[in-house]
Design a protein around this motif. Structure first.
Motif, PDB file in Angstrom:
ATOM      1  N   PHE A 134       0.826  -1.209   0.000  1.00  0.00           N
ATOM      2  CA  PHE A 134       0.000   0.000   0.000  1.00  0.00           C
ATOM      3  C   PHE A 134       0.858   1.257   0.000  1.00  0.00           C
ATOM      4  CE2 PHE A 134      -3.326  -2.876   1.789  1.00  0.00           C
ATOM      5  CZ  PHE A 134      -4.298  -2.631   0.833  1.00  0.00           C
ATOM      6  N   ALA A 135       2.107   1.148   0.454  1.00  0.00           N
ATOM      7  CA  ALA A 135       3.014   2.294   0.484  1.00  0.00           C
ATOM      8  C   ALA A 135       3.972   2.301  -0.702  1.00  0.00           C
ATOM      9  CB  ALA A 135       3.823   2.296   1.781  1.00  0.00           C
ATOM     10  N   ARG A 136       4.008   1.232  -1.464  1.00  0.00           N
ATOM     11  CA  ARG A 136       4.968   1.109  -2.568  1.00  0.00           C
ATOM     12  C   ARG A 136       4.340   1.557  -3.879  1.00  0.00           C
ATOM     13  NH1 ARG A 136       8.109  -4.573  -3.971  1.00  0.00           N
ATOM     14  NH2 ARG A 136       8.448  -4.201  -6.197  1.00  0.00           N
ATOM     15  N   GLU A 137       5.069   2.319  -4.646  1.00  0.00           N
ATOM     16  CA  GLU A 137       4.589   2.775  -5.956  1.00  0.00           C
ATOM     17  C   GLU A 137       4.468   1.569  -6.884  1.00  0.00           C
ATOM     18  OE1 GLU A 137       3.285   5.702  -8.637  1.00  0.00           O
ATOM     19  OE2 GLU A 137       3.866   5.967  -6.543  1.00  0.00           O
ATOM     20  N   PRO A 138       3.302   1.386  -7.520  1.00  0.00           N
ATOM     21  CA  PRO A 138       3.170   0.247  -8.444  1.00  0.00           C
ATOM     22  C   PRO A 138       4.142   0.389  -9.614  1.00  0.00           C
ATOM     23  CG  PRO A 138       1.028   1.226  -7.924  1.00  0.00           C
ATOM     24  CD  PRO A 138       2.066   2.165  -7.404  1.00  0.00           C
ATOM     25  N   ASP A 139       4.521  -0.729 -10.183  1.00  0.00           N
ATOM     26  CA  ASP A 139       5.375  -0.698 -11.366  1.00  0.00           C
ATOM     27  C   ASP A 139       4.703   0.132 -12.460  1.00  0.00           C
ATOM     28  OD1 ASP A 139       7.543  -2.554 -10.547  1.00  0.00           O
ATOM     29  OD2 ASP A 139       5.899  -3.992 -10.421  1.00  0.00           O
ATOM     30  N   ASP A 140       5.480   1.032 -13.065  1.00  0.00           N
ATOM     31  CA  ASP A 140       4.868   1.954 -14.019  1.00  0.00           C
ATOM     32  C   ASP A 140       4.317   1.244 -15.251  1.00  0.00           C
ATOM     33  OD1 ASP A 140       7.262   1.231 -15.117  1.00  0.00           O
ATOM     34  OD2 ASP A 140       8.070   3.257 -15.311  1.00  0.00           O
ATOM     35  N   PHE A 141       4.856   0.069 -15.589  1.00  0.00           N
ATOM     36  CA  PHE A 141       4.366  -0.645 -16.769  1.00  0.00           C
ATOM     37  C   PHE A 141       3.149  -1.507 -16.451  1.00  0.00           C
ATOM     38  CE2 PHE A 141       7.831  -3.021 -14.828  1.00  0.00           C
ATOM     39  CZ  PHE A 141       7.275  -4.270 -14.641  1.00  0.00           C
TER      40      PHE A 141
ATOM     41  N   GLY B   8       0.925  -0.579 -13.240  1.00  0.00           N
ATOM     42  CA  GLY B   8      -0.052   0.207 -12.507  1.00  0.00           C
ATOM     43  C   GLY B   8      -0.834  -0.659 -11.543  1.00  0.00           C
ATOM     44  N   LEU B   9      -1.944  -0.124 -11.074  1.00  0.00           N
ATOM     45  CA  LEU B   9      -2.807  -0.890 -10.171  1.00  0.00           C
ATOM     46  C   LEU B   9      -3.656  -1.865 -10.962  1.00  0.00           C
ATOM     47  CD1 LEU B   9      -3.938   1.979  -7.755  1.00  0.00           C
ATOM     48  CD2 LEU B   9      -2.258   0.185  -7.293  1.00  0.00           C
ATOM     49  N   GLN B  10      -3.929  -2.988 -10.345  1.00  0.00           N
ATOM     50  CA  GLN B  10      -4.728  -4.028 -10.981  1.00  0.00           C
ATOM     51  C   GLN B  10      -6.165  -3.965 -10.441  1.00  0.00           C
ATOM     52  OE1 GLN B  10      -2.958  -6.176 -13.391  1.00  0.00           O
ATOM     53  NE2 GLN B  10      -1.707  -4.358 -13.043  1.00  0.00           N
ATOM     54  N   ALA B  11      -6.914  -5.031 -10.595  1.00  0.00           N
ATOM     55  CA  ALA B  11      -8.307  -5.088 -10.149  1.00  0.00           C
ATOM     56  C   ALA B  11      -8.407  -4.763  -8.662  1.00  0.00           C
ATOM     57  CB  ALA B  11      -8.873  -6.478 -10.428  1.00  0.00           C
ATOM     58  N   LEU B  12      -9.490  -4.055  -8.303  1.00  0.00           N
ATOM     59  CA  LEU B  12      -9.791  -3.656  -6.924  1.00  0.00           C
ATOM     60  C   LEU B  12      -8.739  -2.711  -6.338  1.00  0.00           C
ATOM     61  CD1 LEU B  12     -11.023  -7.077  -5.436  1.00  0.00           C
ATOM     62  CD2 LEU B  12     -12.368  -5.262  -6.522  1.00  0.00           C
TER      63      LEU B  12
END
Length: 266
Positions: free
Chosen positions: A222-229, A231-235
């Motif tokens: 929750f504190a880590r930036e998602p991988d730019d390639f 991003g966030l996934q479902a939910l």
């Protein structure tokens, strides 16, 4: 406001050979595994339960290293960037460019230990119970390597310890590498070392590792930036969180199974 120190990723050079901090962290992880394993085998409880002897430890480490490296690389390729690597197959071998997956490494270790146990006629779950408490210190070393490299940074934050990573932008961010260093590294190590200090049914320590790692990693994501390639996934969850969910379920199931099996044998 804290600023990332911008460490040189190269620890030292010897002629044309550049030794990187991240590689040294892998060596530290394997060294700690060997040292802690020797301490563990001095305890009659785990020497008898695992069936291992000190002379087996070097071979077990060799199998584990193969599992970590091959599984970690293949896991990253399959879980995170399958299409890109399908279009650039030669890059599969370019491990110096980064790209390792813990979940892939875990699968690789499971396969490697299974082969080791088959050849030595040892019980797989008992050997994995021996191995599990030795792993978190290696994970801590890996996250420290991520922090030194200034990679896998966190999401923007206004907390007092938020840190600017100049290679990204001027926004203060969570030092999520240090969160993972503390959670899936130090705290998980303390939990497993305490949990395994008493006799446990076969599979219980392994189950605790699976559930414990999945929990600490899920929270830290929750504190880590998602991988730019990706991003966030479902939910609104990251790929790492989705991979942790079946791992957590497997850990709980293994804990429950080990307990029921032990009770049935009484």
């Amino acid at each position: 406001m804290l600023v990332h120190p911008q460490f040189d990723p190269i620890a030292f050079s010897a002629g044309p050979l550049a030794v990187r901090w991240y590689g040294l962290m892998y060596l530290l992880a394997f060294g700690l595994f060997w040292w802690l394993g020797r301490l563990r085998l001095r305890q009659p409880l785990w020497a008898q339960a695992s069936g291992l002897q000190v002379r087996d430890l070097e071979d077990l480490l060799f199998y584990g290293v193969l599992g970590v490296v091959l599984g970690g690389r293949l896991g990253y390729i399959l879980f995170y960037k399958p299409d890109w690597y399908a279009a650039h197959p030669l890059e599969i071998l370019a491990v110096w460019h980064g790209g390792m997956s813990f979940h892939g490494g875990l699968i690789g270790v499971l396969v490697a230990v299974a082969v080791f146990c088959r050849r030595r006629e040892l019980r797989f779950l008992r050997v994995m119970d021996f191995v599990a408490p030795l792993v978190p210190v290696g994970l801590a070393a890996g996250r420290l390597g991520n922090f030194i490299n200034g990679e896998l940074w966190g999401r923007p934050s206004d907390l007092p310890w938020a840190m600017v990573f100049p290679q990204v932008d001027a926004l203060p961010r969570h030092p999520s590498q240090l969160y993972q260093f503390a959670g899936e590294g130090l705290l998980l190590f303390a939990l497993l070392w305490w949990f395994s200090a008493r006799p446990r049914p076969a599979g219980a320590v392994s189950g605790m590792f699976l559930a414990g790692y999945a929990f600490f990693r899920f929270v830290a994501e929750f504190a880590r930036e998602p991988d730019d390639f990706l991003g966030l996934q479902a939910l609104g969850l990251t790929m790492g969180q989705w991979l942790c969910l079946p791992m957590f379920v497997a850990g709980i199931v293994l804990l429950a199974w080990s307990r029921r099996t032990a009770e049935a044998q009484r």
